[in-house]
Structures are given as C-alpha cells and as structure tokens.
Motif scaffolding. Structure first.
Motif, PDB file in Angstrom:
ATOM      1  N   LEU A  79     -28.540  36.285  64.045  1.00  0.00           N
ATOM      2  CA  LEU A  79     -27.302  35.941  64.741  1.00  0.00           C
ATOM      3  C   LEU A  79     -27.520  35.811  66.247  1.00  0.00           C
ATOM      4  CD1 LEU A  79     -24.783  38.262  62.875  1.00  0.00           C
ATOM      5  CD2 LEU A  79     -25.013  35.775  62.622  1.00  0.00           C
ATOM      6  N   ASP A  80     -28.590  36.415  66.758  1.00  0.00           N
ATOM      7  CA  ASP A  80     -28.905  36.329  68.188  1.00  0.00           C
ATOM      8  C   ASP A  80     -29.591  35.017  68.566  1.00  0.00           C
ATOM      9  OD1 ASP A  80     -27.878  38.852  68.866  1.00  0.00           O
ATOM     10  OD2 ASP A  80     -29.742  39.835  68.247  1.00  0.00           O
ATOM     11  N   SER A  81     -29.897  34.196  67.583  1.00  0.00           N
ATOM     12  CA  SER A  81     -30.559  32.922  67.841  1.00  0.00           C
ATOM     13  C   SER A  81     -29.686  32.037  68.734  1.00  0.00           C
ATOM     14  CB  SER A  81     -30.827  32.195  66.520  1.00  0.00           C
ATOM     15  OG  SER A  81     -31.331  30.897  66.760  1.00  0.00           O
ATOM     16  N   ARG A  82     -30.322  31.304  69.596  1.00  0.00           N
ATOM     17  CA  ARG A  82     -29.599  30.332  70.421  1.00  0.00           C
ATOM     18  C   ARG A  82     -29.368  29.030  69.659  1.00  0.00           C
ATOM     19  NH1 ARG A  82     -32.593  30.525  76.120  1.00  0.00           N
ATOM     20  NH2 ARG A  82     -31.110  28.866  76.498  1.00  0.00           N
ATOM     21  N   ASN A  83     -29.919  28.954  68.475  1.00  0.00           N
ATOM     22  CA  ASN A  83     -29.797  27.785  67.615  1.00  0.00           C
ATOM     23  C   ASN A  83     -28.554  27.963  66.726  1.00  0.00           C
ATOM     24  OD1 ASN A  83     -30.066  26.076  65.318  1.00  0.00           O
ATOM     25  ND2 ASN A  83     -32.252  25.888  65.690  1.00  0.00           N
ATOM     26  N   ASN A  84     -27.545  27.160  66.962  1.00  0.00           N
ATOM     27  CA  ASN A  84     -26.282  27.259  66.240  1.00  0.00           C
ATOM     28  C   ASN A  84     -26.469  27.169  64.728  1.00  0.00           C
ATOM     29  OD1 ASN A  84     -23.364  27.335  66.030  1.00  0.00           O
ATOM     30  ND2 ASN A  84     -23.512  25.181  65.498  1.00  0.00           N
ATOM     31  N   LEU A 112     -20.976  40.894  64.575  1.00  0.00           N
ATOM     32  CA  LEU A 112     -20.486  39.742  63.823  1.00  0.00           C
ATOM     33  C   LEU A 112     -19.248  39.147  64.491  1.00  0.00           C
ATOM     34  CD1 LEU A 112     -22.467  41.001  61.731  1.00  0.00           C
ATOM     35  CD2 LEU A 112     -20.854  40.308  59.980  1.00  0.00           C
ATOM     36  N   ALA A 113     -18.344  40.016  64.955  1.00  0.00           N
ATOM     37  CA  ALA A 113     -17.127  39.543  65.616  1.00  0.00           C
ATOM     38  C   ALA A 113     -17.462  38.793  66.899  1.00  0.00           C
ATOM     39  CB  ALA A 113     -16.202  40.722  65.917  1.00  0.00           C
ATOM     40  N   ALA A 114     -18.390  39.327  67.680  1.00  0.00           N
ATOM     41  CA  ALA A 114     -18.762  38.675  68.938  1.00  0.00           C
ATOM     42  C   ALA A 114     -19.383  37.306  68.681  1.00  0.00           C
ATOM     43  CB  ALA A 114     -19.740  39.559  69.716  1.00  0.00           C
ATOM     44  N   ILE A 115     -20.207  37.205  67.667  1.00  0.00           N
ATOM     45  CA  ILE A 115     -20.840  35.925  67.326  1.00  0.00           C
ATOM     46  C   ILE A 115     -19.773  34.957  66.808  1.00  0.00           C
ATOM     47  CG2 ILE A 115     -22.484  34.794  65.760  1.00  0.00           C
ATOM     48  CD1 ILE A 115     -23.780  36.438  68.080  1.00  0.00           C
ATOM     49  N   ALA A 139     -13.052  52.002  51.187  1.00  0.00           N
ATOM     50  CA  ALA A 139     -13.513  52.774  52.348  1.00  0.00           C
ATOM     51  C   ALA A 139     -13.390  52.011  53.661  1.00  0.00           C
ATOM     52  CB  ALA A 139     -14.966  53.213  52.137  1.00  0.00           C
ATOM     53  N   TYR A 140     -13.349  50.674  53.606  1.00  0.00           N
ATOM     54  CA  TYR A 140     -13.320  49.859  54.828  1.00  0.00           C
ATOM     55  C   TYR A 140     -11.998  49.141  55.048  1.00  0.00           C
ATOM     56  CZ  TYR A 140     -18.304  50.567  54.097  1.00  0.00           C
ATOM     57  OH  TYR A 140     -19.525  51.131  53.880  1.00  0.00           O
ATOM     58  N   ALA A 141     -11.130  49.151  54.059  1.00  0.00           N
ATOM     59  CA  ALA A 141      -9.911  48.347  54.097  1.00  0.00           C
ATOM     60  C   ALA A 141      -9.052  48.632  55.330  1.00  0.00           C
ATOM     61  CB  ALA A 141      -9.098  48.553  52.822  1.00  0.00           C
ATOM     62  N   GLU A 142      -8.806  49.883  55.622  1.00  0.00           N
ATOM     63  CA  GLU A 142      -7.927  50.226  56.735  1.00  0.00           C
ATOM     64  C   GLU A 142      -8.495  49.759  58.075  1.00  0.00           C
ATOM     65  OE1 GLU A 142      -5.938  54.182  58.737  1.00  0.00           O
ATOM     66  OE2 GLU A 142      -6.409  54.217  56.598  1.00  0.00           O
ATOM     67  N   ALA A 143      -9.798  49.874  58.254  1.00  0.00           N
ATOM     68  CA  ALA A 143     -10.423  49.471  59.516  1.00  0.00           C
ATOM     69  C   ALA A 143     -10.550  47.952  59.637  1.00  0.00           C
ATOM     70  CB  ALA A 143     -11.805  50.120  59.649  1.00  0.00           C
ATOM     71  N   VAL A 144     -10.722  47.277  58.525  1.00  0.00           N
ATOM     72  CA  VAL A 144     -10.949  45.826  58.536  1.00  0.00           C
ATOM     73  C   VAL A 144      -9.639  45.049  58.673  1.00  0.00           C
ATOM     74  CG1 VAL A 144     -11.730  43.908  57.075  1.00  0.00           C
ATOM     75  CG2 VAL A 144     -13.138  45.951  57.311  1.00  0.00           C
ATOM     76  N   TYR A 145      -8.560  45.599  58.170  1.00  0.00           N
ATOM     77  CA  TYR A 145      -7.282  44.890  58.183  1.00  0.00           C
ATOM     78  C   TYR A 145      -6.880  44.383  59.570  1.00  0.00           C
ATOM     79  CZ  TYR A 145      -2.433  43.807  57.095  1.00  0.00           C
ATOM     80  OH  TYR A 145      -1.229  43.165  56.940  1.00  0.00           O
ATOM     81  N   PRO A 146      -6.927  45.220  60.623  1.00  0.00           N
ATOM     82  CA  PRO A 146      -6.548  44.697  61.945  1.00  0.00           C
ATOM     83  C   PRO A 146      -7.513  43.635  62.471  1.00  0.00           C
ATOM     84  CG  PRO A 146      -7.046  47.064  62.073  1.00  0.00           C
ATOM     85  CD  PRO A 146      -7.153  46.664  60.650  1.00  0.00           C
ATOM     86  N   LEU A 147      -8.776  43.733  62.095  1.00  0.00           N
ATOM     87  CA  LEU A 147      -9.748  42.710  62.517  1.00  0.00           C
ATOM     88  C   LEU A 147      -9.412  41.367  61.876  1.00  0.00           C
ATOM     89  CD1 LEU A 147     -13.047  44.775  62.201  1.00  0.00           C
ATOM     90  CD2 LEU A 147     -11.752  44.272  64.283  1.00  0.00           C
TER      91      LEU A 147
END
Length: 188
Positions: A79-84, A112-115, A139-147
C-alpha cells in the motif's frame, strides 16, 4: 514454463486473459509455490511484471483466499507503493482475504483508511468492502461501524449502492433492501 513466462506481459499480451487463466490454474491446483513466486515478483524491476503478479494474486484470492492469506503483511506493505496500480491491487487482495485475516487487517485500518482517502475509486471501493466484512465479525463491528459511516458521508451515492449490493449478494443473510431506489432519476 515458469510463472513469470506465463504472465500476460511476458507473452506480449496487453489483455488480462493470460493472468486470469494463470490464476485459475494456480487456484485449481492449489500451487503454493506459484503463489510464493508471484509475491516475490511484486518487487520485480519491470512494472508490467509487478502489475501482472498482483492481478494474478488477487484473482487467486477471489476464489481461494486462504492461498494468499499468509501474505497479508506483503499486501499491507504494498500500500506504500507510489504506483497506483499496485496500491489498488494490494487493497483488492486485502479485501479478498479479510475474513481469513480479520485481526491483522483490523489492526491496519488506520493505514488502509489513509490510503483509501488518497486512493483511486477501486482502492476506496475495496476499503469499503473490507469495512463491511469486518463489520460482520462481532468483535470488530462496533469499532468499524463509524468508519463505514464516515466513508458513506464522503462518497457519491451510486458507488456506495454498488458496495452494498455486492455485500448483500455475497452474504445471503444480509438484508436485500439496504439500498433505496435511485430517486435522482425519477421525475416529479
């Protein structure tokens, strides 16, 4: 013939058919050695080989996610690649393996969000699909929902509708009516 010789660019082809056929063959034979070689080729000096390799890998992941799941760190690093093309290919691969590696992908959501925020439509769509899949893990539902909601607010209506329809299609237990009819095209 080795893996590199079977890639579209090595065959002098400008279409994706050889890569799709190679992915199907590798997935069908569960050839983990070929997957390992493809991951190595992601660092090849020739960008065309890199592009073909990520294509084959995410195509394998679409049908046999477990075959590429152990390379989650490689995809995250990509994900850090400069190649789209490599960025959205890596996000596509991550989307394919989300349910195989939910903890590692969840732990990388900031990156992932920043990319996705700076990325192409394909990158953003795959990020949305990752969020939808993680939401299905209790386990992730509550944290992922606002994202997920944050992404909804930043996007035009139609691409979001496509992501929701895709999720509903993939998960038979998902509500089938989660996307309202397109009112923009209706006349008054």
């Amino acid at each position: 013939m080795g893996i590199i010789e079977q890639l579209a660019s090595s065959l002098g082809r400008r279409d994706e058919v050889p890569n799709q056929e190679l992915a199907a063959a590798i997935a069908g034979s569960k050839d983990s050695g070929a997957v390992k070689e493809l991951v190595t080729l992601l660092q090849h000096k020739d960008k065309n080989i890199q592009h073909d390799s990520i294509k084959v890998l995410y195509e394998i992941g679409a049908v046999q996610p477990a075959m590429i799941a152990s390379y989650v760190k490689d995809f995250i690093a990509l994900l850090d690649s400069r190649n789209n093309r490599m960025q959205w290919g890596a996000m596509t691969a991550l989307q394919a393996i989300t349910m195989e590696q939910p903890a590692q992908i969840y732990d990388s959501l900031g990156k992932l969000a920043a990319i996705a925020d700076k990325g192409s439509v394909i990158t953003k769509d795959n990020y949305m699909s990752i969020l939808v899949k993680l939401y299905s893990v209790k386990a992730y539902a509550e944290a992922v929902y606002p994202l997920f909601n944050e992404q909804l607010l930043q996007r035009p209506r139609q691409p979001v509708a496509d992501v929701c329809r895709t999720h509903a299609t993939l998960h038979s237990d998902a509500p089938q009516n989660i996307v309202p009819p397109d009112t923009d095209s209706q006349t008054s």
